[in-house]
Write an enzyme that holds these catalytic residues in place. Sequence first.
Site, PDB file in Angstrom:
ATOM      1  CG  ASP A   1     133.039  31.256 -36.313  1.00 17.74           C
ATOM      2  OD1 ASP A   1     132.560  32.256 -36.872  1.00 17.74           O
ATOM      3  OD2 ASP A   1     133.704  30.391 -36.901  1.00 17.74           O
TER       4      ASP A   1
ATOM      5  NE  ARG B   1     137.306  25.323 -32.792  1.00 18.89           N
ATOM      6  CZ  ARG B   1     136.291  24.509 -33.047  1.00 18.89           C
ATOM      7  NH1 ARG B   1     135.932  24.285 -34.282  1.00 18.89           N
ATOM      8  NH2 ARG B   1     135.649  23.922 -32.076  1.00 18.89           N
TER       9      ARG B   1
ATOM     10  CB  THR C   1     133.002  29.972 -28.058  1.00 18.73           C
ATOM     11  OG1 THR C   1     134.295  29.360 -28.197  1.00 18.73           O
ATOM     12  CG2 THR C   1     133.091  31.347 -28.702  1.00 18.73           C
TER      13      THR C   1
ATOM     14  N   GLY D   1     130.550  23.295 -28.863  1.00 18.53           N
ATOM     15  CA  GLY D   1     131.211  22.877 -27.617  1.00 18.53           C
ATOM     16  C   GLY D   1     130.527  23.516 -26.413  1.00 18.53           C
TER      17      GLY D   1
HETATM   18  O1  F6P Z   1     135.486  25.786 -29.559  1.00 21.05           O
HETATM   19  C1  F6P Z   1     135.751  25.375 -28.264  1.00 21.05           C
HETATM   20  C2  F6P Z   1     136.795  24.311 -28.242  1.00 21.05           C
HETATM   21  O2  F6P Z   1     136.981  23.895 -26.912  1.00 21.05           O
HETATM   22  C3  F6P Z   1     138.128  24.679 -28.889  1.00 21.05           C
HETATM   23  O3  F6P Z   1     138.904  25.508 -28.061  1.00 21.05           O
HETATM   24  C4  F6P Z   1     138.700  23.323 -29.165  1.00 21.05           C
HETATM   25  O4  F6P Z   1     139.661  23.355 -30.193  1.00 21.05           O
HETATM   26  C5  F6P Z   1     137.473  22.543 -29.584  1.00 21.05           C
HETATM   27  O5  F6P Z   1     136.374  23.176 -28.985  1.00 21.05           O
HETATM   28  C6  F6P Z   1     137.438  21.105 -29.196  1.00 21.05           C
HETATM   29  O6  F6P Z   1     136.341  20.506 -29.828  1.00 21.05           O
HETATM   30  P1  F6P Z   1     135.566  19.214 -29.344  1.00 21.05           P
HETATM   31  O7  F6P Z   1     134.718  19.607 -28.175  1.00 21.05           O
HETATM   32  O8  F6P Z   1     134.704  18.852 -30.504  1.00 21.05           O
HETATM   33  O9  F6P Z   1     136.564  18.188 -29.000  1.00 21.05           O
END
Ligand code: F6P
Length: 346
Positions: free
Chosen positions: A108, A176, A130, A14
């Site tokens: 992570d 998360r 992150t 992300g």
């Molecule tokens: O790991 C960062 C994060 O923003 C989390 O807080 C969240 O659950 C997840 O990524 C969302 O993932 P994506 O960007 O794949 O929708």
Amino acid sequence: MEQRKRIGILTSGGDCPGLNAAIRAVAKTAIASGYDAIGIIRGWQGLLGEKSNIILLDRINTSGIIDRGGTILSTSRTSPFDIKDGPQQVINSVKRLGLDGLIVLGGDGTLNCSLEMYELGLPIIGIPKTIDNDVRGTEYCIGFQTAVQVATDALDRLRSTAASHHRVMILEVMGRNAGWIATYAGMANGADYILIPEIVMDDKKIGTLIEMLTARNKRGISFSIIVVAEGTVIDGTKYSYNVDGKTSKLGGVGRYLAEIISERTDFNTRFSALGYVQRGGTPVAYDRSLATHFGVKAMQIAKEGKYGRLIALKNNKVRDVPLEDVRGGIRPCSLKIYNIAEKFFG
Ligand code: F6P
């Protein structure tokens, strides 16, 4: 003539605020040290297949980006381990590009994947980034402070509308399976209750929350602010939704909590989910300077040929620790810090 040294840099997972500040720091330090800085587009994806997707970073394309959110290199959640022969394809690309090493900015998942790639022989240095702040081996990750600031601003705004309408306002934040954003933003806002994944909400705990809201109301305070981290388990359930038929994302616990409170009390209750707003946009000063420190340190050890390391903040000092330290799951939110925020509940 001796070939110029080349360092590769990629962002994976992300996005978060502060990535561009780190890319800039790595690239400018590399260039000043006589290296070519090669930006890899869309994370590991840029190194998969026969033809790599790269851009030469220079003083022009890395200028004026320190305050820009997102990543100029683009990102993806692709892992080489999800693809047949993926790790070998990455190794081949790194050889073909003549990279002396690879600096990987990731959370992570990406850093654990980097560790495996290092064990397969790839010279890698990891930089933790992150908003979740859940990487083992470091106290802070790039992006976290900005997310906390955005969440705190949102909570402050919710308080004025909660007070005007005599409401219970719930804000669902990301993180998360870790409650770092919820705890820090909740503490900074003076929230009346914070729910985090590290503390499972069983019936007894929900009872305590309802009692707190009731006691507060009896004292003559007509509104309350609650922060809930997206990964919080309530009544044995972790809430998620499907995005494309096969991928599920955490979310929905705020709505569920609002329903419980509305069912069990007479309080006028509303919820908001902050979502991707807390991940985008301008990084706060702290993230820019952390990213700059991390980027410079990464390049410093790359020049020494010191790979298999994670750049980390430990006791408020920027250090390099074994990349191995990221192994073993996420870094949960500190309950000591949560306990401080908890003193102000109700
Ligand atoms: O790991 C960062 C994060 O923003 C989390 O807080 C969240 O659950 C997840 O990524 C969302 O993932 P994506 O960007 O794949 O929708």
